[in-house]
Enzyme design. Structure first.
Site, PDB file in Angstrom:
ATOM      1  N   TRP A   1      -0.761   6.493   7.023  1.00 16.69           N
ATOM      2  CA  TRP A   1      -1.566   6.224   5.824  1.00 16.69           C
ATOM      3  C   TRP A   1      -2.929   5.629   6.136  1.00 16.69           C
ATOM      4  O   TRP A   1      -3.810   5.637   5.288  1.00 16.69           O
ATOM      5  CB  TRP A   1      -0.793   5.339   4.846  1.00 16.69           C
TER       6      TRP A   1
ATOM      7  N   ASP B   1       8.972  -3.963  -4.214  1.00 19.64           N
ATOM      8  CA  ASP B   1       7.680  -4.480  -3.754  1.00 19.64           C
ATOM      9  C   ASP B   1       7.576  -5.946  -4.167  1.00 19.64           C
ATOM     10  O   ASP B   1       8.515  -6.500  -4.744  1.00 19.64           O
ATOM     11  CB  ASP B   1       6.509  -3.645  -4.317  1.00 19.64           C
TER      12      ASP B   1
ATOM     13  N   GLU C   1       1.917  -3.657   6.134  1.00 21.71           N
ATOM     14  CA  GLU C   1       1.236  -4.852   5.645  1.00 21.71           C
ATOM     15  C   GLU C   1       2.125  -6.096   5.680  1.00 21.71           C
ATOM     16  O   GLU C   1       2.349  -6.735   4.655  1.00 21.71           O
ATOM     17  CB  GLU C   1       0.731  -4.604   4.213  1.00 21.71           C
TER      18      GLU C   1
ATOM     19  N   ARG D   1       5.144  -2.039  -8.850  1.00 20.86           N
ATOM     20  CA  ARG D   1       4.017  -2.688  -9.534  1.00 20.86           C
ATOM     21  C   ARG D   1       4.135  -2.461 -11.036  1.00 20.86           C
ATOM     22  O   ARG D   1       3.927  -3.359 -11.840  1.00 20.86           O
ATOM     23  CB  ARG D   1       2.696  -2.132  -9.010  1.00 20.86           C
TER      24      ARG D   1
ATOM     25  N   HIS E   1       5.986  -7.197   1.762  1.00 29.14           N
ATOM     26  CA  HIS E   1       6.100  -6.755   0.363  1.00 29.14           C
ATOM     27  C   HIS E   1       7.467  -7.130  -0.204  1.00 29.14           C
ATOM     28  O   HIS E   1       8.135  -6.311  -0.837  1.00 29.14           O
ATOM     29  CB  HIS E   1       5.872  -5.247   0.262  1.00 29.14           C
TER      30      HIS E   1
ATOM     31  N   TRP F   1       0.235   4.660  -6.046  1.00 28.94           N
ATOM     32  CA  TRP F   1       0.433   3.204  -6.161  1.00 28.94           C
ATOM     33  C   TRP F   1       0.008   2.809  -7.559  1.00 28.94           C
ATOM     34  O   TRP F   1      -1.022   3.278  -8.062  1.00 28.94           O
ATOM     35  CB  TRP F   1      -0.406   2.480  -5.104  1.00 28.94           C
ATOM     36  N   THR F   2       0.799   1.922  -8.194  1.00 24.63           N
ATOM     37  CA  THR F   2       0.590   1.763  -9.635  1.00 24.63           C
ATOM     38  C   THR F   2       0.066   0.391 -10.056  1.00 24.63           C
ATOM     39  O   THR F   2       0.313  -0.041 -11.186  1.00 24.63           O
ATOM     40  CB  THR F   2       1.902   2.081 -10.387  1.00 24.63           C
ATOM     41  N   GLU F   3      -0.651  -0.277  -9.171  1.00 25.20           N
ATOM     42  CA  GLU F   3      -1.236  -1.566  -9.584  1.00 25.20           C
ATOM     43  C   GLU F   3      -1.998  -1.414 -10.902  1.00 25.20           C
ATOM     44  O   GLU F   3      -1.910  -2.258 -11.787  1.00 25.20           O
ATOM     45  CB  GLU F   3      -2.217  -2.071  -8.518  1.00 25.20           C
TER      46      GLU F   3
HETATM   47  C1  TNX Z   1      -1.736  -0.025   0.608  1.00 27.54           C
HETATM   48  S1  TNX Z   1      -0.136   2.350   1.634  1.00 27.54           S
HETATM   49  C2  TNX Z   1      -0.387  -0.219   0.440  1.00 27.54           C
HETATM   50  C3  TNX Z   1       0.145  -0.444  -0.921  1.00 27.54           C
HETATM   51  C4  TNX Z   1      -0.955  -0.533  -1.945  1.00 27.54           C
HETATM   52  C5  TNX Z   1      -1.994   0.533  -1.665  1.00 27.54           C
HETATM   53  C6  TNX Z   1      -3.088   0.608  -2.671  1.00 27.54           C
HETATM   54  C7  TNX Z   1       0.746   1.176   1.981  1.00 27.54           C
HETATM   55  C8  TNX Z   1       1.755   1.473   2.936  1.00 27.54           C
HETATM   56  N1  TNX Z   1       0.537  -0.038   1.439  1.00 27.54           N
HETATM   57  O1  TNX Z   1       0.965  -1.587  -0.939  1.00 27.54           O
HETATM   58  O2  TNX Z   1      -0.400  -0.357  -3.201  1.00 27.54           O
HETATM   59  O3  TNX Z   1      -2.570   0.291  -0.401  1.00 27.54           O
HETATM   60  O4  TNX Z   1      -3.904   1.743  -2.500  1.00 27.54           O
END
Ligand code: TNX
Length: 618
Positions: free
Chosen positions: A397, A193, A331, A164, A265, A474-476
């Site tokens: 997670w 990503d 995801e 990100r 991703h 996570w660096t959004e």
């Molecule tokens: C979920 S944790 C994601 C990341 C996002 C994060 C934001 C995970 C395996 N996937 O792609 O950056 O939440 O908190």
């Protein structure tokens, strides 16, 4: 007479107890060591002190200590091979043979000995460094003590998302230093990503040439702002740079685990190789410019997808000595797969039930490939869906369920969920108005510290499958290295303690007010950014009274000052200094707001804490 005697005895016992209590019983080491015995007296490091080592490996650690003293205390000690008085002796001889991360540290009047093998010796040195005084000009007196220490968990990790936002090699090395100084041993490098592919792959150069860049980036908050900066952004690491980082990490006893995301991703990769998207006319795709989860993922039906990913793995494996390769798996929407003829054919040909089993096919196929090269995979807990790959380790997670299912199926697990405060991209304080822009959520220092990352629902004999714990960054919403530092410090100190120290030994008050406060005073002297925790002793609250005394406030950083206001303005160093109890008197039907901040020696400020005092009398 007898009575008098026992009174005297009681008094002297009391005094002895008091004296003991006053002593620095925990020596201010973070994470708290398993066993500490404090002794009387101290060891004095002076210009004549020698640094002694045994083997060549020991010499590396001894030299790191020598460098630290030189650059921080302006003390240039010589490094020798013969032990004598007034020496600091680093040795792997007679070290604990069963745990390479264990160490012993003995501080006597005429010698300090650090005993351990490899990482253990290094950790003994880190503890010794933490015992050096905050005041760099004072004489260096170290309390006599003996410490025996080893970690609770074998896996103690910190992650960094460079997809990100991209962070340069020099910063990644600094990040590794921070990790290592608190005895964390794994750096999870999230290298790909939707928004960027950051690792050079020579057989597929477009991954970085095209996938390493996006045309613009969302500015502000995804949900409420939604404007773009109209500025191209990107960057990547060459393989030489990757090697440099891995070698650096090794010198600090840190293992680097690379993550290559699949099948989701993957937009940055698809922008470079659109033919790997679903359907007959896939794309065009661009690296994502905003955050979230995207429907366009790698096509699971086309052989070319696996060919590219295997080529990538072939180049990744030789760069990283780690036992593990992380292949993401999280995801991955199934939207495209549902209508893609190639994916549907794959489902049919392999007798798969649905797209979830197709995801499982994808991961299992990649696992097989990676296993054939002698490595193991880690995946996010979605890899449980549709059947877990046989040798996979699960990074849990989304709460505990993934961890429980995986461990109870006999799979290794790493705990990273924010139910334990392990999403360090989340806010550090509850009030968004006092915090910088973040993704939201809440992960306070105290939440991280008080969690025990061992799900109670894992059966006793499967608890061994919990390899350890990791925090994710996570660096959004983290576009600068200063903000990364602010994000991890001081929460990394709490992470290190839950990862290293036995849970029954944890003590929030001692950690926050004493040991972490001491380490933060040291960080305060450096160029590293950190979040100053709020003042200890009060929390945001409302009380009903005509008179109220604020007392027992403690700064969150050793040596820092506390300032307050009574007029509802935000306090700073321009206001009144708190030096003892403050009596607040409130007229009838009025309210007074007491607000206090911590201001450190370098001028950093905490957020304020407020106490509203309301007098309801008419
Ligand atoms: C979920 S944790 C994601 C990341 C996002 C994060 C934001 C995970 C395996 N996937 O792609 O950056 O939440 O908190």
């Amino acid at each position: 007479m007898k009575k008098l005697f026992s009174l005297a005895l009681a008094l002297s016992l009391g005094a002895a107890l008091f004296a003991q209590e006053k002593k620095d019983v925990t020596l201010n080491i973070v994470p708290l060591p398993q066993h500490v015995q404090i002794k009387n007296g101290s060891f004095n490091i002076n210009g004549n002190t020698k640094i002694v080592f045994d083997s060549d490996e020991d010499k590396k650690v001894a030299a790191l200590f020598q460098d630290f003293l030189k650059s921080n205390y302006n003390l240039n000690l010589s490094l020798v091979k013969s032990v004598g008085k007034n020496s600091i002796y680093f040795s792997s001889k007679n070290a604990n043979p069963s745990n390479k991360e264990a160490y012993e540290l003995n501080i006597a009047s005429d010698q300090i000995t650090v005993k351990g093998k490899e990482a253990g010796l290094f950790y003994g040195m880190q503890s010794l460094i933490q015992l050096l005084p905050v005041d760099k000009k004072a004489s260096i007196e170290i309390q006599q003590a003996s410490i025996q220490d080893e970690p609770r968990f074998a896996y103690r990790g910190l992650h960094l998302d460079v997809g990100r936002h991209f962070f340069p090699v020099a910063f990644v090395k600094k990040y590794i230093d921070i990790l290592a100084s608190y005895k964390l041993n794994t750096f999870h490098w999230h290298l790909t990503d939707d928004q960027g592919w950051r690792i050079e792959i020579k057989s597929h150069p477009k991954l970085t040439q095209i996938g390493g860049y996006r045309n613009q980036t969302l500015s502000g908050n995804y949900k409420t702002d939604g404007d773009y900066d109209n500025t191209p952004y990107g960057g990547f690491y060459t393989q030489d740079q990757i090697k440099e980082v891995v070698a650096y990490a090794k010198s600090k006893y840190v293992t680097v685990i690379p993550e290559i995301e699949m099948p989701g991703h993957a937009l940055a990769a698809l922008s470079a190789y659109p033919e790997l998207g679903c359907g007959d006319k896939p794309g065009p795709y661009t690296a994502a410019q905003t955050w979230g989860v995207f429907d366009d993922v790698f096509c699971a039906g086309k052989e070319e997808t696996f060919k590219l990913l295997e080529d990538v793995i072939d180049e990744v494996i030789p760069l990283f000595p780690s036992e593990y390769i992380h292949i993401g798996g999280d995801e991955c929407p199934k939207t495209r797969w549902k209508t893609c003829p190639y994916c549907q054919k794959r489902i049919k040909d392999n007798n798969l039930k649905d797209e979830h089993e197709l995801q499982s096919y994808f991961i299992q196929r990649m696992e097989k490939y990676i296993n054939s090269k002698g490595k193991r995979i880690i995946g996010w807990d979605e890899i449980l869906e549709g059947g877990l790959a046989p040798n996979a380790t699960v990074m849990s997670w989304r709460g505990d369920q993934g961890a429980i299912d995986a461990a109870n199926q006999g799979h290794d697990v790493i705990i990273t969920a924010n139910s334990y405060g392990l999403y360090f991209d989340h806010k550090q304080g509850a009030d968004q108005n006092r915090e910088p822009l973040s993704i939201g959520g809440l992960s306070t220092l105290r939440k991280v510290y008080t969690a025990d990352p061992m799900p109670t629902k894992i059966s006793e004999n499967n608890k061994k499958h919990v390899l350890g714990v990791q925090a994710n960054i996570w660096t959004e919403y983290i576009g600068s290295s200063n903000k990364v530092e602010f994000t991890i410090l001081p929460r990394v100190l709490a992470l290190s303690e839950i990862a290293w120290t036995k849970p029954e030994k944890k003590d929030w008050k001692n950690f926050s007010e004493q040991r972490a406060a001491r380490q933060l005073a040291k960080i305060d002297q450096t160029s590293t950014f950190y979040r100053v925790p709020e003042v200890y002793g009060i929390v945001d609250t409302t009380v009903y009274a005509s008179e109220y005394t604020i007392r027992d406030l403690k700064p969150s950083v050793e040596g820092a000052k506390i300032y307050y206001t009574l007029d509802n303005y935000d306090p700073s160093e321009l206001d009144l200094e708190y030096t003892g109890p403050v009596k607040v008197s409130v007229p009838n039907s009025k309210e007074r707001v007491f607000k206090a901040v911590v201001v450190t020696a370098s001028g950093k400020r905490s957020n304020y804490i407020r106490v509203n005092i309301i007098n309801t009398k008419k």
